[in-house]
Design an enzyme around this catalytic site. Structure first.
Site, PDB file in Angstrom:
ATOM      1  N   ALA A  42      53.629  41.956  99.930  1.00  0.00           N
ATOM      2  CA  ALA A  42      54.195  43.391 100.161  1.00  0.00           C
ATOM      3  C   ALA A  42      53.987  43.339 100.866  1.00  0.00           C
ATOM      4  CB  ALA A  42      53.693  43.345  98.463  1.00  0.00           C
ATOM      5  N   ALA A  43      52.999  43.630 101.863  1.00  0.00           N
ATOM      6  CA  ALA A  43      52.972  44.809 102.682  1.00  0.00           C
ATOM      7  C   ALA A  43      54.213  44.811 103.550  1.00  0.00           C
ATOM      8  CB  ALA A  43      52.303  43.615 103.398  1.00  0.00           C
ATOM      9  N   PRO A  44      54.511  46.268 104.400  1.00  0.00           N
ATOM     10  CA  PRO A  44      53.184  47.283 104.257  1.00  0.00           C
ATOM     11  C   PRO A  44      53.394  48.235 102.933  1.00  0.00           C
ATOM     12  CG  PRO A  44      55.092  47.900 105.225  1.00  0.00           C
ATOM     13  CD  PRO A  44      54.887  46.421 104.713  1.00  0.00           C
ATOM     14  N   GLY A  45      54.380  47.347 102.000  1.00  0.00           N
ATOM     15  CA  GLY A  45      54.620  48.525 101.109  1.00  0.00           C
ATOM     16  C   GLY A  45      55.277  49.086 100.286  1.00  0.00           C
ATOM     17  N   GLY A  46      56.883  48.750 101.068  1.00  0.00           N
ATOM     18  CA  GLY A  46      58.455  49.857 100.637  1.00  0.00           C
ATOM     19  C   GLY A  46      58.554  49.829  99.329  1.00  0.00           C
ATOM     20  N   LYS A  47      58.462  48.354  99.065  1.00  0.00           N
ATOM     21  CA  LYS A  47      59.060  47.794  98.099  1.00  0.00           C
ATOM     22  C   LYS A  47      58.350  47.802  96.795  1.00  0.00           C
ATOM     23  CE  LYS A  47      62.622  44.361 100.265  1.00  0.00           C
ATOM     24  NZ  LYS A  47      62.374  44.944 101.509  1.00  0.00           N
ATOM     25  N   ASP A 105      60.086  39.272  98.700  1.00  0.00           N
ATOM     26  CA  ASP A 105      60.726  39.415 100.082  1.00  0.00           C
ATOM     27  C   ASP A 105      60.231  38.759 101.131  1.00  0.00           C
ATOM     28  OD1 ASP A 105      62.209  40.591 101.858  1.00  0.00           O
ATOM     29  OD2 ASP A 105      60.753  42.161 102.743  1.00  0.00           O
ATOM     30  N   ARG A 139      46.983  43.333 107.062  1.00  0.00           N
ATOM     31  CA  ARG A 139      48.551  43.620 106.448  1.00  0.00           C
ATOM     32  C   ARG A 139      48.610  44.141 104.947  1.00  0.00           C
ATOM     33  NH1 ARG A 139      54.081  42.720 107.929  1.00  0.00           N
ATOM     34  NH2 ARG A 139      54.721  42.656 105.948  1.00  0.00           N
ATOM     35  N   CYS A 184      65.530  39.323 105.992  1.00  0.00           N
ATOM     36  CA  CYS A 184      65.947  40.418 106.784  1.00  0.00           C
ATOM     37  C   CYS A 184      66.559  39.409 107.868  1.00  0.00           C
ATOM     38  CB  CYS A 184      65.166  41.492 107.302  1.00  0.00           C
ATOM     39  SG  CYS A 184      63.753  40.685 107.920  1.00  0.00           S
TER      40      CYS A 184
END
Length: 502
Positions: A160-165, A228, A188, A281
């Site tokens: 999860a880091a840094p937290g966008g999703k 992710d 992180r 990505c």
């Protein structure tokens, strides 16, 4: 900490770095990647992937990356955000709450700018500190969108880091259901914690665990899981020169085993009928279709749930139903996204929460101290006092019906309310960010262009226009920023030191 771009003919853009405690904003020199710089093996793979589009892709590397912001739907809607920021934003087609933005060209953020100039910046703005939006690359918003998260779902963001999703998923949950946000990296996960708390999220468990340990507890537990995955980052070359340099040292083959192992653990935690979203990505078939095919070959109960091909997304010919986002096809960086569905084998969908259910901590085992009860009365909401949990004088408000196991390393179990200190309660910053303007009886509300807002964010004492005695919620244009301790008109600053305006 300010870095100036070296004078050159190459574009300059703004990048926000999520630090563990402070906000650092840098404006780096953009070093464009030339075709001659690309490894031969990479170029050959891209030619095979893109065919006639290869030259268009190479040309896109000379263009500056797109920047995006995403509205925090827990606090306001997108139109309200546009009005507050007073910007002519362009909508991101695949993200209803997302906008493209550009910082003012040639501006360097320095302490000498006056308040008005600072407020004009997206990346350094009181509304950003109020958690009204998250700065996020536009393509990265796709993963949580295709998860189709609904209020009441149980959602796991495994890397999860840094937290966008995670913050995006929480927006869709709307305060209902549960979000478990995990990252294996101890460093992180601190940035993850901060971004979740700034966003005002309370129905969350933040864990710092190996997925194998989570899978022992959360068996068939989640409706939606986001993976992710760590990857070689081929889609980020034009955005981050450091990613390109790292790629030269380790390519796609270094990540596939890790990706498959994470998917294997995620499979154990997904409910029958649930959705697993896998994203990277990178463009690498080895990491994208390769890792997924490896996983699917060993999990016959999973099938590809096709993602709609739209907005310039391109369907994979090798694994139909999965998509890539290319920078020469849309306004965003490179991504790969797949959605998998787990077969329903038991029509009753009986949850197997495992033998560890006895460690569930939302069973009240202690009396809530009166000083905490008195403070909670200041916040006009219906508290479920059975969800209050006190650990070493720290008070938490646990997510409803969350499974919490004592064998796991939790960074946060719900909302951190504050600390009990010698017959008084000291509320914390995370609590302030969760409180809505209308829930506090008499908030100190300042306009966005009021000099006192920035003084407060810097940690300075400010003066109120009216007299008050005690802890008071300070807001900017009706959105919480933090607490002050007011005596007559003098407001002692309680803003968390690690978040202060630098």
């Amino acid at each position: 900490m300010i870095f100036r771009a070296v004078a050159c003919n190459k574009p300059v853009f703004y990048v926000r770095i999520a630090a563990n405690v402070n906000n650092y904003f840098i404006i780096p020199e953009v070093v464009m990647i030339q075709e001659k710089d690309l490894p031969k093996k990479y170029k050959q793979a891209m030619k095979e992937l893109l065919a006639d589009d290869y030259d268009a892709y190479i040309a896109s590397l000379d263009e500056k990356p797109y920047l995006g912001i995403r509205t925090n739907l827990l606090k306001l809607n997108s139109e309200e955000l546009k009005t507050l920021l007073d910007r002519d934003f362009k909508n991101i087609p695949w993200a209803r709450e997302g906008f493209y933005f550009e910082e003012e060209k040639g501006r360097i953020i320095t302490p000498c700018l006056n308040s008005y100039e600072k407020i004009k910046s997206i990346s350094k703005n009181p509304y950003y500190f109020a958690g009204l939006y998250y700065i996020q690359e536009p393509s990265a918003m796709t993963t949580a969108i295709v998860a189709d998260i609904k209020p009441g779902d149980r959602v796991l963001d495994l890397c999860a880091a840094p937290g966008g999703k995670s913050t995006q998923a929480a927006s869709y949950l709307g305060g209902e259901g549960l979000l478990v946000s995990n990252d294996f990296s101890a460093s992180r996960v601190k940035a993850l914690q901060k971004n979740i708390e700034v966003s005002g999220i309370d129905n969350v468990l933040i864990t710092n665990e190996d997925p194998k340990n989570l899978a022992k507890v959360y068996v068939d537990y989640f409706d939606k899981i986001i993976v992710d995955a760590p990857c070689s980052g081929e889609g980020m070359f034009r955005r981050d020169n450091a990613v390109f340099k790292a790629y030269l040292n380790r390519g796609p083959e270094n990540f596939t085993a890790l990706q498959v192992s994470i998917l294997n653990e995620a499979a154990k935690m997904l409910k029958p009928g649930g959705s697993l979203i896998y994203s990277t990505c990178t463009y690498s078939k080895t990491e994208d279709e390769g890792s997924l095919k490896d996983f699917l070959n060993n999990h016959s109960d999973f099938k590809v749930d096709p993602i709609r091909v739209d907005f310039g997304f391109e369907e994979s010919s090798e694994l139909p139903g999965t998509v890539r986002l290319f920078p020469h096809k849309l306004k965003g960086e490179g991504h790969f996204v797949a959605r998998l569905k787990k077969d329903i084998v038991d029509t009753k969908l009986v949850l197997k929460e495992g033998k560890n259910k006895k460690h569930k901590k939302n069973v009240r085992t202690q009396k809530t101290p009166q000083e905490l009860l008195d403070f909670l009365k200041k916040v006009k909401r219906d508290w479920d006092y059975d969800r209050i949990f006190i650990n070493r004088d720290y008070a938490y408000y646990l997510p409803k019906d969350a499974l919490i196991d004592s064998g796991l390393h939790y960074i946060r179990t719900g909302l951190l309310l504050g600390e009990l200190k010698k017959n008084r309660f000291e509320p914390f910053q995370a609590f302030a960010m969760n409180i809505k303007f209308e829930e506090w009886e008499n908030p100190l509300n300042l306009k966005g262009d009021d000099e006192r807002v920035i003084k407060y964010l810097k940690g300075e004492t400010i003066e109120a226009d009216d007299e008050y005695s005690g802890i008071r919620l300070l807001c900017v244009d009706g959105f919480s920023l933090g607490f002050v301790k007011q005596s007559k008109t003098t407001c002692k600053n309680k803003y968390y030191q690690g978040w202060r305006w630098m």
